[in-house]
Design a protein around this motif. Structure first.
Motif, short mmCIF file in Angstrom:
data_model
loop_
_atom_site.label_atom_id
_atom_site.label_comp_id
_atom_site.label_asym_id
_atom_site.label_seq_id
_atom_site.Cartn_x
_atom_site.Cartn_y
_atom_site.Cartn_z
N ARG A 48 22.77 16.02 -1.62
CA ARG A 48 23.86 15.50 -0.80
C ARG A 48 23.51 15.65 0.67
NH1 ARG A 48 25.03 13.72 -4.91
NH2 ARG A 48 27.07 13.53 -5.94
N HIS A 49 24.03 14.70 1.46
CA HIS A 49 23.97 14.80 2.92
C HIS A 49 25.30 15.36 3.39
CE1 HIS A 49 20.39 12.27 2.71
NE2 HIS A 49 21.08 11.46 1.92
N ILE A 50 25.25 16.22 4.39
CA ILE A 50 26.47 16.78 4.96
C ILE A 50 26.36 16.72 6.47
CG2 ILE A 50 25.53 19.11 4.61
CD1 ILE A 50 28.43 20.13 4.50
N TRP A 51 27.35 16.12 7.09
CA TRP A 51 27.42 16.02 8.55
C TRP A 51 28.86 16.30 8.94
CZ3 TRP A 51 29.94 13.79 12.56
CH2 TRP A 51 29.29 13.75 13.81
N TRP A 52 29.07 17.36 9.69
CA TRP A 52 30.41 17.79 10.09
C TRP A 52 31.27 17.98 8.85
CZ3 TRP A 52 34.89 14.63 12.42
CH2 TRP A 52 35.81 15.49 13.05
N ASN A 53 32.30 17.15 8.65
CA ASN A 53 33.20 17.30 7.51
C ASN A 53 32.96 16.24 6.42
OD1 ASN A 53 34.72 19.43 8.77
ND2 ASN A 53 35.64 17.87 10.08
N PHE A 54 31.84 15.56 6.53
CA PHE A 54 31.56 14.46 5.61
C PHE A 54 30.43 14.85 4.65
CE2 PHE A 54 32.67 11.90 9.61
CZ PHE A 54 34.03 11.86 9.29
N VAL A 55 30.62 14.53 3.37
CA VAL A 55 29.61 14.77 2.35
C VAL A 55 29.41 13.46 1.58
CG1 VAL A 55 29.10 15.95 0.17
CG2 VAL A 55 30.06 17.23 2.09
N LYS B 230 31.84 8.26 10.17
CA LYS B 230 31.84 8.64 11.60
C LYS B 230 32.49 7.55 12.44
CE LYS B 230 27.80 10.18 13.06
NZ LYS B 230 26.32 10.30 13.12
N ALA B 231 32.08 6.31 12.19
CA ALA B 231 32.63 5.19 12.96
C ALA B 231 34.12 5.02 12.69
CB ALA B 231 31.87 3.91 12.62
N GLU B 232 34.54 5.24 11.47
CA GLU B 232 35.96 5.08 11.12
C GLU B 232 36.82 6.14 11.80
OE1 GLU B 232 35.89 5.21 6.89
OE2 GLU B 232 35.36 3.09 6.66
N TRP B 233 36.34 7.38 11.84
CA TRP B 233 37.12 8.43 12.50
C TRP B 233 37.15 8.20 14.01
CZ3 TRP B 233 40.78 11.63 11.33
CH2 TRP B 233 41.08 12.71 12.16
N LEU C 68 35.49 13.39 16.98
CA LEU C 68 34.16 13.39 16.38
C LEU C 68 33.19 14.14 17.28
CD1 LEU C 68 32.71 11.88 13.90
CD2 LEU C 68 31.78 10.40 15.69
N PRO C 69 32.39 15.06 16.74
CA PRO C 69 31.41 15.75 17.58
C PRO C 69 30.44 14.74 18.21
CG PRO C 69 31.61 16.84 15.45
CD PRO C 69 32.38 15.55 15.36
N GLN D 154 27.27 15.24 18.87
CA GLN D 154 25.95 15.32 18.28
C GLN D 154 26.05 15.86 16.87
OE1 GLN D 154 23.67 17.77 20.93
NE2 GLN D 154 23.34 16.13 22.39
N VAL D 155 25.01 15.60 16.08
CA VAL D 155 24.94 16.17 14.74
C VAL D 155 24.87 17.68 14.86
CG1 VAL D 155 23.61 16.29 12.60
CG2 VAL D 155 23.77 14.13 13.85
N PRO D 156 25.71 18.44 14.16
CA PRO D 156 25.60 19.89 14.20
C PRO D 156 24.24 20.34 13.74
CG PRO D 156 27.63 19.20 13.10
CD PRO D 156 26.79 17.98 13.28
N PRO D 157 23.72 21.43 14.30
CA PRO D 157 22.40 21.91 13.91
C PRO D 157 22.40 22.42 12.47
CG PRO D 157 23.51 23.53 15.30
CD PRO D 157 24.35 22.28 15.32
N ALA D 158 21.19 22.52 11.89
CA ALA D 158 21.07 23.11 10.55
C ALA D 158 21.67 24.50 10.58
CB ALA D 158 19.60 23.15 10.15
N PRO D 159 22.33 24.97 9.48
CA PRO D 159 22.25 24.39 8.15
C PRO D 159 23.37 23.44 7.80
CG PRO D 159 23.28 26.52 7.99
CD PRO D 159 22.99 26.30 9.45
N ASN D 160 24.08 22.87 8.78
CA ASN D 160 25.21 22.01 8.47
C ASN D 160 24.79 20.58 8.15
OD1 ASN D 160 26.95 24.10 8.89
ND2 ASN D 160 27.22 23.65 11.04
N SER D 161 23.49 20.27 8.28
CA SER D 161 22.99 18.95 7.95
C SER D 161 22.00 19.09 6.81
CB SER D 161 22.29 18.32 9.16
OG SER D 161 21.86 17.03 8.86
N VAL D 162 22.33 18.49 5.68
CA VAL D 162 21.52 18.64 4.49
C VAL D 162 20.70 17.40 4.27
CG1 VAL D 162 21.56 19.01 1.99
CG2 VAL D 162 23.20 20.19 3.45
N PRO D 163 19.37 17.51 4.37
CA PRO D 163 18.55 16.30 4.18
C PRO D 163 18.49 15.89 2.72
CG PRO D 163 17.14 18.22 4.46
CD PRO D 163 18.56 18.69 4.66
#
Length: 298
Positions: free
Chosen positions: A247-254, A265-268, A286-287, A289-298
């Protein structure tokens, strides 16, 4: 045998409210479908509780939020129009599906303040359910199964374990238990799941003779689990289940798809998420920038 031991890292949710973040971790992103795990305390909140530490309306997609308190209370409001007080021992299970927004405020503690503690976890859902309609379910503490055995008292929050079944609707095989163990007790782990973890909320546990303490999550390798016990008494959370895939995770989105997160992101940012009708005067932007790891799962 053990796979990894994850230490809690401090994280500020904004406004000065600090949590202990366990998942996601850069070396171990998920335990079964559990992709996020925050310890929300313990905190001694002042009287009155300042509004700036409330969690203002914010969005989610592709996951279920699982809010479970040990002490204190929160008020949940979401874009479905639900308003629900969250109390200790109860389960609040919100499935974001294609999109939902919600807030969590200290309305029930505002005037008197007091002790607050609990866990918020996120559960990733299988790909075929990522775009389901959003939903919210509340289960009072006295509706959740409690298993008593040999110095243990275990409340089954969600899923299936030890012959019991939680009333919570889940989308994949999993288990989630709140276990209170007396001094000298052994702590079993469900054997039927390939991925299992144990988070120590209070006290110490011994695993194959090695001691582990409050704030650590021990993740077990597939197969037979080692012997787990406590000489001092402990409060632990057991969690895990079948993996659902990367899974990808960015901020509150999975999501299983990067492009779906970009869409969210665009919708919010564009104001296309509905806000909670009883809490629509403000929201978290919306932040940038992308939060730093580990909040972003490649």
């Amino acid at each position: 045998m053990l796979d990894i031991v994850i230490e809690t890292r401090p994280h500020d949710l904004g406004g000065g409210f600090k949590v202990g973040r366990v998942l996601p971790f850069r070396k171990h992103r998920m335990v079964g479908p559990f992709i996020f795990f925050d310890r929300m305390g313990p905190h001694d909140l002042p009287m009155p509780v300042p509004r700036h530490i409330d969690v203002r309306p914010h969005p989610h997609i592709g996951l279920s939020t699982v809010t479970y308190l040990f002490e204190g209370s929160l008020t949940h409001r979401d874009s479905l129009g639900v308003e629900q007080a969250i109390l200790p021992g109860a389960l609040n299970w919100m499935t974001a599906g294609a999109g939902i927004s919600h807030s969590e405020r200290f309305d029930g503690m505002r005037e008197q303040g007091g002790r607050f503690d609990g866990i918020q976890a996120w559960v990733a859902v299988p790909e075929q359910h990522e775009e389901d309609a959003a939903s919210f379910d509340h289960h009072a503490a006295d509706t959740l199964p409690v298993i008593e055995d040999g110095g243990l008292s275990a409340r089954l929050i969600a899923g299936n374990a030890f012959g019991a079944c939680s009333p919570a609707k889940v989308h994949s095989p999993l288990f989630y238990l709140d276990v209170r163990a007396q001094a000298g007790a052994s702590i079993p782990l469900p054997h039927e799941y390939p991925e299992r973890g144990l988070y120590i909320a209070r006290g110490e546990v011994s695993i194959d003779g090695q001691q582990y303490t409050e704030g650590q999550m021990v993740v077990f390798a597939p197969g037979d689990a080692p012997a787990v016990s406590t000489q001092t008494g402990a409060h632990v959370m057991l969690l895990g289940g079948e993996p659902v895939g990367p899974r990808h995770i960015w901020w509150n989105f999975v999501s299983s798809r990067k492009e779906r997160i970009e869409q969210a992101k665009a919708e919010w940012q564009g104001g296309r998420f509905k806000l909670p009708p009883m809490d629509s005067a403000e929201h978290i932007p919306l932040p940038e920038q992308v939060p730093p790891a580990p909040n972003s799962v490649p």
